[in-house]
Design an enzyme around this catalytic site. Structure first.
Site, mmCIF file in Angstrom:
data_model
loop_
_atom_site.group_PDB
_atom_site.id
_atom_site.type_symbol
_atom_site.label_atom_id
_atom_site.label_comp_id
_atom_site.label_asym_id
_atom_site.label_seq_id
_atom_site.Cartn_x
_atom_site.Cartn_y
_atom_site.Cartn_z
ATOM 1 N N ASP A 8 0.857 -1.192 0.000
ATOM 2 C CA ASP A 8 0.000 0.000 0.000
ATOM 3 C C ASP A 8 0.895 1.246 0.000
ATOM 4 O O ASP A 8 1.781 1.382 0.838
ATOM 5 C CB ASP A 8 -0.876 -0.040 1.265
ATOM 6 C CG ASP A 8 -1.759 1.191 1.419
ATOM 7 O OD1 ASP A 8 -2.284 1.671 0.407
ATOM 8 O OD2 ASP A 8 -1.905 1.671 2.555
ATOM 9 N N ASP A 103 -3.896 2.301 -5.249
ATOM 10 C CA ASP A 103 -2.622 2.316 -4.510
ATOM 11 C C ASP A 103 -2.385 1.090 -3.645
ATOM 12 O O ASP A 103 -1.513 1.106 -2.784
ATOM 13 C CB ASP A 103 -2.517 3.601 -3.675
ATOM 14 C CG ASP A 103 -3.170 3.513 -2.315
ATOM 15 O OD1 ASP A 103 -4.253 2.892 -2.223
ATOM 16 O OD2 ASP A 103 -2.603 4.051 -1.363
ATOM 17 N N GLU A 104 -3.113 0.024 -3.890
ATOM 18 C CA GLU A 104 -3.082 -1.102 -2.971
ATOM 19 C C GLU A 104 -3.272 -2.423 -3.713
ATOM 20 O O GLU A 104 -4.108 -2.505 -4.600
ATOM 21 C CB GLU A 104 -4.304 -0.928 -2.077
ATOM 22 C CG GLU A 104 -4.161 -1.237 -0.646
ATOM 23 C CD GLU A 104 -5.528 -1.063 0.014
ATOM 24 O OE1 GLU A 104 -5.930 -1.980 0.702
ATOM 25 O OE2 GLU A 104 -6.164 -0.021 -0.209
HETATM 26 P P1 TTP Z 1 -5.508 5.382 1.515
HETATM 27 O O1 TTP Z 1 -4.551 4.271 1.260
HETATM 28 O O2 TTP Z 1 -6.640 5.162 2.457
HETATM 29 O O3 TTP Z 1 -4.731 6.679 2.059
HETATM 30 P P2 TTP Z 1 -3.280 7.239 1.771
HETATM 31 O O4 TTP Z 1 -2.549 6.422 0.766
HETATM 32 O O5 TTP Z 1 -3.432 8.691 1.429
HETATM 33 O O6 TTP Z 1 -2.578 7.142 3.205
HETATM 34 P P3 TTP Z 1 -1.956 5.891 4.002
HETATM 35 O O7 TTP Z 1 -0.491 6.235 4.162
HETATM 36 O O8 TTP Z 1 -2.659 5.889 5.310
HETATM 37 O O9 TTP Z 1 -2.186 4.668 3.192
HETATM 38 O O10 TTP Z 1 -6.145 5.876 0.143
HETATM 39 C C1 TTP Z 1 -5.394 5.935 -1.056
HETATM 40 C C2 TTP Z 1 -5.787 7.143 -1.871
HETATM 41 O O11 TTP Z 1 -7.193 7.113 -2.136
HETATM 42 C C3 TTP Z 1 -5.518 8.452 -1.150
HETATM 43 O O12 TTP Z 1 -4.207 8.925 -1.351
HETATM 44 C C4 TTP Z 1 -6.579 9.339 -1.730
HETATM 45 C C5 TTP Z 1 -7.739 8.431 -2.091
HETATM 46 N N1 TTP Z 1 -8.812 8.563 -1.082
HETATM 47 C C6 TTP Z 1 -9.889 9.415 -1.346
HETATM 48 O O13 TTP Z 1 -9.965 10.029 -2.397
HETATM 49 N N2 TTP Z 1 -10.875 9.555 -0.386
HETATM 50 C C7 TTP Z 1 -10.824 8.917 0.827
HETATM 51 O O14 TTP Z 1 -11.724 9.088 1.670
HETATM 52 C C8 TTP Z 1 -9.701 8.027 1.088
HETATM 53 C C9 TTP Z 1 -9.600 7.287 2.395
HETATM 54 C C10 TTP Z 1 -8.734 7.887 0.111
HETATM 55 CA CA CA Z 2 -2.339 4.114 0.932
#
Ligand code: TTP
Ligand code: CA
Length: 356
Positions: A8, A103-104
């Site tokens: 991720d 992203d995952e």
């Molecule tokens: P996440 O993996 O939840 O968040 P992140 O990558 O920003 O942070 P982390 O280090 O905790 O993993 O989500 C991935 C992407 O999806 C994030 O960069 C933006 C998008 N996203 C949204 O558009 N709305 C949301 O409510 C969430 C949770 C994520």
């Molecule tokens: Ca992420």
């Protein structure tokens, strides 16, 4: 035994922006909608998180917490490009890649593991490649199941690497809060907390009878996951077996018009999913549950294939018609499409709320 990684990106959107513009590095930054348009934070850099700024928070609140915050509008094309690049790196080490969002992804790396190359090394090599080739960090969880790997990847963010040794899944999960378990949302977590169950280990100790009594089939599922049992395989889109949608009626019904209309709507959803992904299904399936909870499916093969709403609806409604009878009350209906022809893997867009 299988070896599964969950990878991720850290602060995905925000990190891409900081990578692309060095002036943004080390600064509190968010990507999301404008505060005056009631926008929300999609992604917050780790510098912004120090102010308590989080995803899904109203942008206005974020600026209250940090007035010198930098806000950027999202560039979805760019993130999709980065996503394709990272999925290519993942696929260069194993064909078994299951993207969960941009992203995952899960990776089954069983085939790459040897005596000399334990799963933890596979994971750290992968992190190194993403860093040098893309200039971004990912956090990785390593385990023998999907659910443990996913929980692990989140424990040591950012730039984390957490390994759950084979056989130690239950022990690893036991001290963690129940809300970390897959499928346990805030509502279920609140019910569990009310019963004095705060940690996954406490959940694992409850009998199946107790859990099923409270949560039905979901209870069975939770109890297995809490004990570290999860045999779900990493599924590439290619291997994806079905697309479906179902709904429970507000009130049990035998009304043909209402039921046909509902099956039509569910077919639209399933068909829309097929067309947007370019999927071609060979079988349409109807799932029905009667008022007494008897559940069964009816299906029909479509040799020429269906790839849109009209195609799904025609078959699903025909299947429904032969089940309708006055006084035969339905409680739930579902429509599914199964048996896909091969297509390219494609990650699913994450939910996007209130962005500009
Ligand atoms: P996440 O993996 O939840 O968040 P992140 O990558 O920003 O942070 P982390 O280090 O905790 O993993 O989500 C991935 C992407 O999806 C994030 O960069 C933006 C998008 N996203 C949204 O558009 N709305 C949301 O409510 C969430 C949770 C994520
Ligand atoms: Ca992420």
């Amino acid at each position: 035994m299988r070896h599964i990684l969950h990878a991720d990106f850290d602060a995905f959107y925000a990190s891409v922006e900081q990578r692309d513009d060095p002036r943004l590095r080390g600064r509190p930054l968010v990507v999301g909608g404008r505060p005056e348009d009631r926008g929300v934070v999609a992604s917050a850099s780790y510098e912004a998180r120090r102010f308590g700024i989080r995803s899904a928070m109203p942008m206005r609140t974020a600026f209250e917490r940090c007035p010198r915050l930098i806000r950027l509008a999202p560039r979805f094309e760019r993130y999709a490009e980065v996503s394709r690049a990272v999925m290519d790196i993942f696929r260069s080490i194993t064909p078994l890649v299951e993207p969960l969002s941009l992203d995952e992804a899960y990776l089954d790396v069983t085939g790459s593991v040897t005596q000399a190359l334990p799963p933890a090394r596979v994971a750290s090599d992968l992190k190194g490649r993403v860093r040098t080739e893309l200039g971004l960090t990912i956090s990785v969880g390593v385990a023998t199941s999907k659910s443990a790997a996913k929980i692990a990847s989140d424990l040591d963010k950012p730039d984390g690497l957490t390994v759950v040794p084979p056989g130690a899944e239950r022990e690893f999960l036991a001290p963690l809060p129940v809300g970390r378990l897959w499928g346990v949302g805030p509502k279920t977590a609140a019910i569990l907390e009310h019963e004095g169950i705060h940690r996954i280990g406490q959940l694992a100790e409850r009998t199946d009878e107790w859990l099923v009594g409270r949560f039905g089939r979901m209870g069975e599922h939770m109890s297995r996951l809490a004990r570290g049992e999860d045999r779900r395989e990493v599924e590439t889109a290619r291997a994806r077996k079905s697309v479906s949608a179902e709904t429970t009626l507000a009130q049990d019904s035998d009304d043909p018009e209402e039921l046909i209309e509902l099956v039509g709507r569910l077919s639209q959803r399933v068909g829309g999913h097929l067309s947007s992904r370019g999927l071609h299904a060979r079988t349409v399936r109807l799932k029905l549950r009667l008022a007494d909870f008897t559940t069964f499916t009816r299906q029909k093969a479509v040799p020429e294939g269906v790839d849109d709403s009209m195609g799904v609806e025609a078959v699903a409604v025909a299947l429904l018609r032969s089940e309708l009878a006055p006084g035969r009350l339905f409680r739930l209906v579902g429509v599914g499409a199964v048996g896909f022809d091969p297509v390219e893997d494609e990650p699913i867009q994450p939910r996007l709320v209130g962005l500009d």
